[in-house]
Design an enzyme around this catalytic site. Structure first.
Site, PDB file in Angstrom:
ATOM      1  CG  ASP A 177      33.965  33.754  27.456  1.00  0.00           C
ATOM      2  OD1 ASP A 177      33.616  33.951  27.148  1.00  0.00           O
ATOM      3  OD2 ASP A 177      35.292  32.960  26.388  1.00  0.00           O
ATOM      4  CG  HIS A 228      37.523  29.087  25.281  1.00  0.00           C
ATOM      5  ND1 HIS A 228      37.241  29.687  24.147  1.00  0.00           N
ATOM      6  CD2 HIS A 228      36.273  29.988  25.399  1.00  0.00           C
ATOM      7  CE1 HIS A 228      37.048  30.565  23.466  1.00  0.00           C
ATOM      8  NE2 HIS A 228      35.931  31.090  24.730  1.00  0.00           N
ATOM      9  CD  GLU A 232      32.838  36.111  22.126  1.00  0.00           C
ATOM     10  OE1 GLU A 232      33.686  36.917  21.595  1.00  0.00           O
ATOM     11  OE2 GLU A 232      32.617  34.955  22.172  1.00  0.00           O
ATOM     12  CG  HIS A 255      29.263  35.667  24.539  1.00  0.00           C
ATOM     13  ND1 HIS A 255      29.392  34.544  24.808  1.00  0.00           N
ATOM     14  CD2 HIS A 255      30.732  35.701  24.318  1.00  0.00           C
ATOM     15  CE1 HIS A 255      30.479  34.026  24.925  1.00  0.00           C
ATOM     16  NE2 HIS A 255      31.366  35.572  25.058  1.00  0.00           N
ATOM     17  CG  ASP A 272      27.751  31.971  21.063  1.00  0.00           C
ATOM     18  OD1 ASP A 272      27.650  32.975  22.421  1.00  0.00           O
ATOM     19  OD2 ASP A 272      29.148  31.944  20.478  1.00  0.00           O
TER      20      ASP A 272
HETATM   21 ZN   LIG Z   1      33.065  35.366  25.819  1.00  0.00          ZN
END
Ligand SMILES: [Zn+2]
Length: 355
Positions: free
Chosen positions: A99, A332, A129, A73, A75
């Protein structure tokens, strides 16, 4: 504006990770990064490139016997004082480093530099995502143009810290309800207390022995838990209703229908309403490209316990696994980072798999 994804940058997965991280692409804002990726891939003569929304799909068409998908992904979650990137010899910090722009960079690097892969490859770079499933680019393209996802095997380069995490568990939420009769609390014998009846539901949960199951060498550990409880009318009323919300994480050898039957058995005698569910994905490691990939990593696969987009491939009958350089525990976070060694090692491994 000139494209930061120059041939020189595309040739080095570390520089490429950094270049991708430094294009801000919080979910919903993927136009710039998708433009850059599309333009970079269109410069490669060996790929057929399509753009759907802010999803970029690039395919080799060499007539190989097998086709594999490498997906990442584009994003990230919102920035948290971690943009643009910073770096020393060992570590790169910044939003999306783990990530999953380091994983996406490996796929993009291979797309640009491996002109004659052993299997045909579909490189899939997608938007949204990190937000609700309705916007997920992989889901949308899978529904509108399922032929673009057709393959014998898929690797999702989500963070796994360089290990293979296969399949994924399913998840189901349900509400278990108890019913009673309202009465004044001063004359409670005239009513029936729905909250007290919830005691039996909670005892069943407490006594529940969660199953562990080994599938193709991966151990999946199930869990059934109350996640919320609501009930009660007022301080002087015997309550006539109580609701226990439960979450069931189930191994991928159960279908959603079987998971539902199991929940209804566990809570037999009570009203059960299924409110949400998503299927798991079997590891599917016996497919030839998967077996080759595993042999190269030299480490046993482990089970993916959370739900990931591999389940979308599994729903199309395509075995899929997660393999990426980032540490999932850092995803995150404000201090999100990736180890340079892991990017290099991941790119080397995937290159030797495809070459
Ligand atoms: Zn991810």
């Amino acid at each position: 504006m000139s494209n930061p994804l120059t041939p020189q940058v595309l040739a080095d997965p570390v520089s490429l990770t950094r270049a991708l991280v430094d294009i801000e692409s919080v979910s919903g804002n993927e136009k710039e990064i998708a433009d850059a990726v599309q333009q970079a891939l269109e410069g490669c003569g060996h790929l057929r490139v399509e753009r759907i929304g802010h999803n970029v799909i690039a395919r080799t068409e060499l007539g190989r016997a097998q086709r594999v998908v490498l997906a990442g992904h584009l994003d990230t979650v919102p920035i948290a004082d971690n943009f643009p990137s910073t770096m020393d010899e060992k570590i790169m910090w910044g939003c999306g480093t783990s990530d999953m722009k380091s994983g996406t960079a490996i796929a993009l690097h291979l797309a640009a530099t491996v002109a004659q892969p052993r299997h045909d490859v579909t490189y899939f770079f997608y938007e949204c995502e990190e937000v609700e499933a309705a916007l997920n680019g992989l889901r949308i393209v899978g529904e509108q143009r399922p032929e673009l996802l057709e393959a014998d095997f898929a690797v999702l380069l989500e963070p796994t810290y360089g290990a293979v995490e296969a399949g994924c568990q399913g998840t189901m939420r349900a509400r278990v309800r108890t019913h009673g009769t309202r009465a004044h609390a001063a004359r409670s014998w005239l009513g029936s207390n729905a909250i007290h009846q919830a005691g039996e539901v909670l005892r069943r949960l407490e006594a529940y022995q969660a199953r562990q199951v080994e599938i193709e060498g991966c151990r999946y550990r199930e869990g059934l838990n109350a996640v919320r409880i609501t009930g009660g009318v007022a301080g002087n009323v015997i309550p006539d209703a109580c609701e226990i919300e439960v979450n069931f994480r189930f191994a991928p050898d159960r279908s959603e229908a079987q998971a539902e039957v199991h929940l209804r058995e566990v809570f037999g005698g009570y009203e059960v309403e299924i409110t949400d569910s998503a299927p798991g994905a079997l590891p599917g490691l016996t497919a030839a490209p998967a077996a080759e990939f595993l042999a190269l990593t030299g480490a046993p696969p482990t089970a993916k316990l959370g739900w990931t987009d591999v389940a979308r491939f599994a729903a199309l009958g395509i075995p899929a696994l997660n393999f990426g350089p980032g540490d999932p525990n850092l995803a995150h976070k404000r201090d999100e980072h990736v180890e340079i060694d892991k990017i290099v090692a991941g790119a080397d491994l995937m290159r030797s798999w495809l070459s």
